[in-house]
Scaffold this active site. Structure first.
Site, short mmCIF file in Angstrom:
data_model
loop_
_atom_site.label_atom_id
_atom_site.label_comp_id
_atom_site.label_asym_id
_atom_site.label_seq_id
_atom_site.Cartn_x
_atom_site.Cartn_y
_atom_site.Cartn_z
N SER A 1 -8.89 7.67 -4.21
CA SER A 1 -10.26 8.15 -4.46
C SER A 1 -10.33 9.68 -4.56
O SER A 1 -11.36 10.22 -4.95
CB SER A 1 -11.20 7.66 -3.35
OG SER A 1 -10.85 8.26 -2.12
N CYS B 1 -6.14 2.90 -7.97
CA CYS B 1 -7.57 2.96 -8.28
C CYS B 1 -8.02 4.41 -8.12
O CYS B 1 -7.91 4.97 -7.03
CB CYS B 1 -8.36 2.06 -7.34
SG CYS B 1 -10.13 2.45 -7.32
N ASP C 1 -1.58 -0.77 5.80
CA ASP C 1 -1.83 -0.25 7.15
C ASP C 1 -3.28 -0.32 7.59
O ASP C 1 -3.59 0.04 8.72
CB ASP C 1 -1.31 1.19 7.27
CG ASP C 1 -2.12 2.17 6.42
OD1 ASP C 1 -2.46 1.81 5.26
OD2 ASP C 1 -2.41 3.28 6.89
N ASP D 1 -0.02 5.04 0.81
CA ASP D 1 -0.22 6.05 1.86
C ASP D 1 -0.41 5.41 3.24
O ASP D 1 -1.32 4.60 3.44
CB ASP D 1 -1.43 6.93 1.51
CG ASP D 1 -1.24 7.62 0.16
OD1 ASP D 1 -0.07 7.90 -0.21
OD2 ASP D 1 -2.24 7.86 -0.54
N ASP E 1 0.88 -1.15 0.00
CA ASP E 1 0.00 0.00 0.00
C ASP E 1 0.93 1.22 0.00
O ASP E 1 2.08 1.13 0.45
CB ASP E 1 -0.85 -0.05 1.28
CG ASP E 1 -1.56 1.25 1.53
OD1 ASP E 1 -2.27 1.72 0.62
OD2 ASP E 1 -1.38 1.81 2.63
N HIS F 1 -11.12 5.45 -8.46
CA HIS F 1 -12.56 5.49 -8.19
C HIS F 1 -12.88 5.81 -6.75
O HIS F 1 -12.02 5.75 -5.88
CB HIS F 1 -13.19 4.15 -8.61
CG HIS F 1 -12.79 3.71 -9.98
ND1 HIS F 1 -12.00 2.61 -10.22
CD2 HIS F 1 -13.02 4.28 -11.19
CE1 HIS F 1 -11.79 2.49 -11.52
NE2 HIS F 1 -12.39 3.50 -12.14
MG LIG Z 1 -2.88 3.11 3.56
ZN LIG Z 2 -11.24 1.30 -8.85
#
Ligand SMILES: [Mg+2]
Ligand SMILES: [Zn+2]
Length: 238
Positions: free
Chosen positions: A119, A151, A188, A76, A74, A153
């Site tokens: 997002s 992603c 996380d 962030d 991941d 979205h």
């Molecule tokens: Mg994260």
């Molecule tokens: Zn997506």
């Protein structure tokens, strides 16, 4: 008793044969023959004891899993400090030990990638160009990565890529020709390890102060920090 007698007879015959093979080459003095006869009776039980001790010592020791083929991170809150909806490359700040941890995996031939929910794009807070500029900055600081997936979205879009959906994990594995069962996802929050499980991969949660307690208790594996998670992977615990 008959079985015990039979076993004793087999043991006696085996010991006698073993003793004879050690006595026959000589010298056949009384002392030598006595020593050989006694030690021939002792060696097989000692060897058996030694072997059994080895077997018992390994009971409960987990089998060595080897290394995965791919570790996905991941971004962030895992690779970099989380500044929500960050679109500024200047604010891409890797966590302590990130570069060294990634390099340890690369040095062992394990491929590494990024799977990131962004997002902020769907919410109109940042542009795809900004996301990509931040990914490029991440690459400069702790790269290179074998795959980078994000992603754009929002939670309401019902896409297949936003974690906890497995889309990005599956896409990364497909792109690199890796079986998801040979892939680990480190993140996380619960959505990271849930995406891993949904894709058939392993997950390791590295909690931060914002990680919810239920997510910590539900995690399949936990590590105290990013270098610790990589240490677990390198130790076959994934
Ligand atoms: Mg994260
Ligand atoms: Zn997506």
């Amino acid at each position: 008793p008959r079985a015990a007698l039979a076993a004793a007879a087999v043991w006696a015959a085996g010991t006698a044969e073993f003793a004879w093979r050690r006595i026959a080459p000589g010298p056949r003095t009384r002392a030598e023959v006595t020593t050989m006869a006694l030690t021939s009776a002792l060696i097989p039980p000692l060897a058996t004891w030694h072997w059994l001790r080895g077997v018992v010592q390994h009971v409960g020791v987990p089998q060595w899993r080897g290394l995965p083929d791919l570790v996905l991170f991941d971004r962030d809150g895992t690779l970099v400090h989380d500044f929500p909806y960050n679109g500024d490359p200047e604010w891409v700040r890797p966590v302590e030990g990130a570069k060294e941890a990634l390099d340890r995996l690369r040095a062992r031939g394990v491929r590494v990638g990024v799977v990131s929910n962004q997002s902020g794009v769907a919410r109109g807070l940042i542009t795809r160009e900004q996301v990509e500029a931040c990914m490029a900055r991440l690459d400069e600081l702790v790269g290179p990565f074998d795959t980078v997936q994000y992603c754009p979205h929002g939670p309401e879009d019902g896409c297949a890529c936003r974690k906890p959906a497995p889309g990005m994990v599956k896409a990364a594995c497909a792109e690199l020709g890796v079986d998801p069962a040979r892939c680990v996802v480190i993140g996380d929050i619960g959505a990271d390890v849930e995406a891993a499980a949904a894709a058939g991969a392993s997950g390791i949660l590295v909690p931060t102060p914002v990680t919810r307690r239920e997510e910590v208790s539900a995690a399949p594996r936990l590590a105290p920090d990013l270098p610790g998670a990589v240490e677990q992977v390198l130790g076959g615990r994934w």
